[in-house]
Design an enzyme around this catalytic site. Structure first.
Site: not given
Length: 234
Positions: A86, A195, A197
């Protein structure tokens, strides 16, 4: 255990999430500070999501000239794996490690959704645990995620297989050719707007057809890097 650095800039939001993802992939996360020049002997680097410097000027523009980015760019050019997520993707573009640019979403609104992606390139340090053409689900949250480039650059990216991910089902931000992520020719630098994660542990990830919050597709990004680093060290 491979040491993977996570850079914190003023305004980073997801640095701790990235560190957690690295731990879940059996790597050792190392906190790196934007104002330092010391990479602390890490073997890979993650540039996390957030709003570095409040997105002043352009998202990622100020972070790209932070002291540590001198070292990150040099390490990437030597072949060190670098993942930009991002805002980290925006920093990679502003640092010219990846081509093109990222602008305000086409509808001028911040968007947050569980986003379907198609894996286009599974031959990088961060994607080799995927299959080409595989559909995955990764959370997306951005206001400046529209990927742009001139026609010559787009043709180069397509011709060299450097589009790493495309949006599937919905193009959430108006990115040209549905581009959600890129890699460099060497395959060590990858940037994407979604994302990974936030999709590393069942119960805390995106909704999937079989169960709510069960998605863990993002974990394979970090497992790919750890596996590549272990193989390199063997």
């Amino acid at each position: 255990m491979p040491r993977i650095g996570v850079v914190t800039f003023p305004g980073s939001l997801d640095d701790r999430d990235a560190q957690r993802a690295i731990r879940r992939a059996d790597g050792e996360p190392v906190a790196l500070w934007h104002a330092d020049h010391d990479l602390q002997d890490v073997e890979a680097i993650v540039l996390p999501g957030g709003f570095s410097y409040g997105d002043y000027l352009r998202p990622g523009a100020i972070a790209a000239v932070s002291p540590i980015m001198t070292e990150v760019v040099a390490a990437a050019n030597r072949g060190m794996p670098v993942l930009g997520i991002c805002n980290g993707f925006q920093v990679l573009v502003e640092s010219h490690l990846l081509p093109g640019g990222l602008i305000r979403n086409a509808h001028q609104q911040f968007i947050r959704r569980d986003q379907r992606l198609i894996v286009e390139n599974a031959d990088t340090a961060w994607t080799h645990r995927f299959q080409p053409g595989e559909e995955i689900v990764i959370p997306l949250k951005n206001g400046d995620g529209g990927y742009i480039a001139n026609e010559e650059t787009l043709e180069y990216l397509e011709g060299e297989g450097l589009v790493a991910f495309r949006y599937a089902g919905v193009n959430p931000n108006g990115s040209l050719r549905d581009i959600a992520g890129l890699t460099n020719e060497r395959g060590n630098v990858v940037g994407l707007m979604p994302h990974p994660e936030h999709a590393v542990e069942a119960g805390f990830g995106p909704d999937m057809p079989d169960a709510m919050r069960s998605g863990t597709d993002g974990l394979r990004f970090f497992e790919s890097a750890v596996e590549a680093l272990v193989a390199r060290a063997a």
